[in-house]
Design a protein around this motif. Sequence first.
Motif, PDB file in Angstrom:
ATOM      1  N   GLU A 311      55.361  47.348  47.193  1.00 10.44           N
ATOM      2  CA  GLU A 311      53.983  47.247  46.706  1.00 10.44           C
ATOM      3  C   GLU A 311      53.940  46.368  45.458  1.00 10.44           C
ATOM      4  OE1 GLU A 311      50.229  50.016  45.246  1.00 10.44           O
ATOM      5  OE2 GLU A 311      52.235  50.897  45.450  1.00 10.44           O
ATOM      6  N   ILE A 312      52.908  45.530  45.374  1.00 14.33           N
ATOM      7  CA  ILE A 312      52.704  44.654  44.229  1.00 14.33           C
ATOM      8  C   ILE A 312      51.453  45.101  43.482  1.00 14.33           C
ATOM      9  CG2 ILE A 312      52.193  42.291  43.487  1.00 14.33           C
ATOM     10  CD1 ILE A 312      53.840  41.270  45.783  1.00 14.33           C
ATOM     11  N   ILE A 313      51.583  45.278  42.173  1.00 14.30           N
ATOM     12  CA  ILE A 313      50.468  45.682  41.322  1.00 14.30           C
ATOM     13  C   ILE A 313      50.200  44.567  40.317  1.00 14.30           C
ATOM     14  CG2 ILE A 313      49.633  47.361  39.633  1.00 14.30           C
ATOM     15  CD1 ILE A 313      51.384  49.449  40.973  1.00 14.30           C
ATOM     16  N   LEU A 314      48.949  44.080  40.290  1.00 20.93           N
ATOM     17  CA  LEU A 314      48.528  43.037  39.365  1.00 20.93           C
ATOM     18  C   LEU A 314      47.818  43.665  38.172  1.00 20.93           C
ATOM     19  CD1 LEU A 314      47.012  40.487  41.922  1.00 20.93           C
ATOM     20  CD2 LEU A 314      49.383  40.723  41.207  1.00 20.93           C
ATOM     21  N   SER A 315      48.054  43.118  36.976  1.00 21.88           N
ATOM     22  CA  SER A 315      47.391  43.625  35.791  1.00 21.88           C
ATOM     23  C   SER A 315      47.205  42.494  34.787  1.00 21.88           C
ATOM     24  CB  SER A 315      48.191  44.774  35.162  1.00 21.88           C
ATOM     25  OG  SER A 315      49.473  44.334  34.745  1.00 21.88           O
ATOM     26  N   THR A 335      44.623  45.430  42.494  1.00 21.65           N
ATOM     27  CA  THR A 335      44.098  44.543  41.451  1.00 21.65           C
ATOM     28  C   THR A 335      43.168  45.282  40.492  1.00 21.65           C
ATOM     29  OG1 THR A 335      42.228  43.872  42.838  1.00 21.65           O
ATOM     30  CG2 THR A 335      44.234  42.558  43.006  1.00 21.65           C
ATOM     31  N   ASP A 336      43.198  46.615  40.521  1.00 20.48           N
ATOM     32  CA  ASP A 336      42.256  47.388  39.704  1.00 20.48           C
ATOM     33  C   ASP A 336      42.450  47.155  38.214  1.00 20.48           C
ATOM     34  OD1 ASP A 336      41.276  48.401  42.041  1.00 20.48           O
ATOM     35  OD2 ASP A 336      42.337  50.309  41.915  1.00 20.48           O
ATOM     36  N   ALA A 337      43.666  46.823  37.791  1.00 19.04           N
ATOM     37  CA  ALA A 337      43.957  46.700  36.367  1.00 19.04           C
ATOM     38  C   ALA A 337      43.772  45.275  35.851  1.00 19.04           C
ATOM     39  CB  ALA A 337      45.385  47.182  36.084  1.00 19.04           C
ATOM     40  N   VAL A 338      43.108  44.413  36.622  1.00 13.65           N
ATOM     41  CA  VAL A 338      42.915  43.019  36.225  1.00 13.65           C
ATOM     42  C   VAL A 338      41.478  42.826  35.756  1.00 13.65           C
ATOM     43  CG1 VAL A 338      42.993  40.611  36.970  1.00 13.65           C
ATOM     44  CG2 VAL A 338      44.649  42.257  37.869  1.00 13.65           C
ATOM     45  N   SER A 339      41.306  42.086  34.671  1.00 14.87           N
ATOM     46  CA  SER A 339      39.972  41.740  34.184  1.00 14.87           C
ATOM     47  C   SER A 339      39.760  40.232  34.286  1.00 14.87           C
ATOM     48  CB  SER A 339      39.795  42.183  32.728  1.00 14.87           C
ATOM     49  OG  SER A 339      40.699  41.480  31.885  1.00 14.87           O
ATOM     50  N   ILE A 340      38.507  39.830  34.547  1.00 11.90           N
ATOM     51  CA  ILE A 340      38.155  38.415  34.606  1.00 11.90           C
ATOM     52  C   ILE A 340      37.840  37.963  33.175  1.00 11.90           C
ATOM     53  CG2 ILE A 340      36.645  36.693  35.635  1.00 11.90           C
ATOM     54  CD1 ILE A 340      38.436  38.238  37.604  1.00 11.90           C
ATOM     55  N   THR A 341      38.709  37.106  32.631  1.00 14.39           N
ATOM     56  CA  THR A 341      38.598  36.727  31.228  1.00 14.39           C
ATOM     57  C   THR A 341      38.833  35.231  31.076  1.00 14.39           C
ATOM     58  OG1 THR A 341      39.573  38.882  30.667  1.00 14.39           O
ATOM     59  CG2 THR A 341      39.395  37.263  28.882  1.00 14.39           C
ATOM     60  N   PRO A 342      37.946  34.503  30.381  1.00  9.54           N
ATOM     61  CA  PRO A 342      38.198  33.080  30.117  1.00  9.54           C
ATOM     62  C   PRO A 342      39.291  32.917  29.063  1.00  9.54           C
ATOM     63  CG  PRO A 342      36.210  33.798  28.995  1.00  9.54           C
ATOM     64  CD  PRO A 342      36.659  34.964  29.833  1.00  9.54           C
ATOM     65  N   GLY A 343      39.732  31.650  28.914  1.00  8.67           N
ATOM     66  CA  GLY A 343      40.729  31.359  27.890  1.00  8.67           C
ATOM     67  C   GLY A 343      42.120  31.118  28.425  1.00  8.67           C
ATOM     68  N   ALA A 344      42.279  31.023  29.764  1.00 10.61           N
ATOM     69  CA  ALA A 344      43.593  30.765  30.341  1.00 10.61           C
ATOM     70  C   ALA A 344      43.948  29.288  30.181  1.00 10.61           C
ATOM     71  CB  ALA A 344      43.610  31.142  31.818  1.00 10.61           C
ATOM     72  N   PRO A 345      45.242  28.942  30.173  1.00 10.68           N
ATOM     73  CA  PRO A 345      45.638  27.529  30.151  1.00 10.68           C
ATOM     74  C   PRO A 345      45.135  26.816  31.399  1.00 10.68           C
ATOM     75  CG  PRO A 345      47.504  28.973  29.676  1.00 10.68           C
ATOM     76  CD  PRO A 345      46.397  29.854  30.140  1.00 10.68           C
ATOM     77  N   PRO A 346      44.960  25.499  31.365  1.00  6.89           N
ATOM     78  CA  PRO A 346      44.428  24.768  32.532  1.00  6.89           C
ATOM     79  C   PRO A 346      45.269  24.932  33.788  1.00  6.89           C
ATOM     80  CG  PRO A 346      44.402  23.395  30.557  1.00  6.89           C
ATOM     81  CD  PRO A 346      45.155  24.623  30.191  1.00  6.89           C
TER      82      PRO A 346
END
Length: 552
Positions: A311-315, A335-346
């Motif tokens: 099993e793979i868990i994303l966070s 994917t429950d522990a992932v938030s959509i957030t700006p500011g990632a590298p290109p």
Amino acid sequence: MSTGTLKNYMPRVAFSFLSVTLLLVMPGQGFAQSAIGPARTSGSITVLDLPRVADYWVSATRQPGGKIVFDGYAPDEATRTDFANDPNADVQWLQLGSGSPTHYHAALEFGLTILDQLEQGRFALRDNVVTLTGSASSQADYVAVTDARTEGLPQGLVLARAEILPPKAEAFQWTATKSSDGAIALTGMVPDAEAEQALLRASGASTGSELTYASGGPDDFVTSAQLGVELLKRLSEGKASFDGTGWTLTGTGNSPADKLAIEAEFTRRQLAAAGWSLAIAQTAAPAASEPEAPAVDPNYAFSATKDSSGEIILSGQIPADPALRFFGAITGGNTDAVSITPGAPPDFIGRAETGIRALMQLPEGNLSFSQGTWSLTGTASDEETRDTVTASLRTDAGDAWNLEIALAAIPEPAAPAPSAPVPPTAAADLAACVAPLADFSARNAILFRSGAAVITPESTPALDELAADLSACPDAIVHIEGHTDADGDDQSNLALSVARAEAVVAALVERGVVPERLYALGYGESSPISDNDTPEGKRLNRRIVVKVSAEP
């Protein structure tokens, strides 16, 4: 005059010096006709009221070839004669009867005008209720009938049913094209005006339309066309189309996230199995004149963990929802522990995909991004897998990855009993698959629906055989190659070959083949093994080729 025949009908008799006039209400049409004959020979004037019909109705049916068959009732002989004057009319089933609706003649005039514009169809009137069915003779007739069935309906009548189809198309086709300026143009065919309006609304205010009406499209045309338009909006330019047999989406994504979102949606909806083909190009780098990307957050963090159960868990953080849905689709992970957030590298999304695909090849491990650095730790099942994973990440970003991939501990094998067979080597396993798979590929045993990536039911035994052949080399990497003939557009053929290879991969996974072993490759029409000038040559070129190797 004899009174024996008429004594039960109480005639009112008016005598004159020259003639006798009889006013009678007859119980039925047959009796009325039999009574009129003798009276005419007696020199009298006879007026007979027609029998009253409780359920009064009339219909006119236009048959292929133009013949119009009347049925039901007419209010008088003059009306029936008027219908019969048309050389294409058949009134033998039309009876006489009183009690016709008030708007009988206006309704028939309206109905016969409609039928003149139909290749075949039926008009019916019961009381003041009208029904219309049929198919128009031409595009112009369809438009005219569509307008007339509402605007030309005589006052006092109710149109309860109007099912008029446009002319049937020999090849039903439709295209939505998005240009670089963002405008969408619709061309081809739609089944009716309601479908046209639905697609215009879905495409936006700037949409141009050159649509015509035709029948013969798929039952789910509007739903599929609307999906094509929605996916098209994620492209900077491209085309969604139906060619009469299958659906195709081609073009260039607005962004890497949009490209991944389309691919994720394609997988989630199982569009390849539904007859869709997909060919989305990598998004070009932004021009220098475009606005700068948002500032990068130095504390941006993301991780993906694979445990011993697989099993793979994303966070952590991901910059866009389409990317999150794509990663969830390819890993099947939480994917429950992932938030959509700006500011990632290109380059975040591309690196994340590379890292996740590498993690999926390990029995267990952890992928992370923190403080601007990517790391992958874990355990490889063998040295070859470790080298493959390491090479893929080094190719992706040089020395930007921190890698700590150990080899799984392999217990010392117990000394075999004297009679125990020596286990075959990996090379021997690989060799055991090569010959059967070459024979399988040569038989071209996997068949598809014409122009689509839908495997036909008769291919089920071949897929079972292929899965069994692959079990003989459980550690080999399997390449599923799709090829097409040269008919049609080369880009569409490329997309179709990829989609068909992916459909075979999906079928093998359903039969227990480990998905990490499988790679779907499409070559379109670029690698023929025969000529494309004969049906037999084209058949040989339309094929699925299965190959095994020790490396991807």
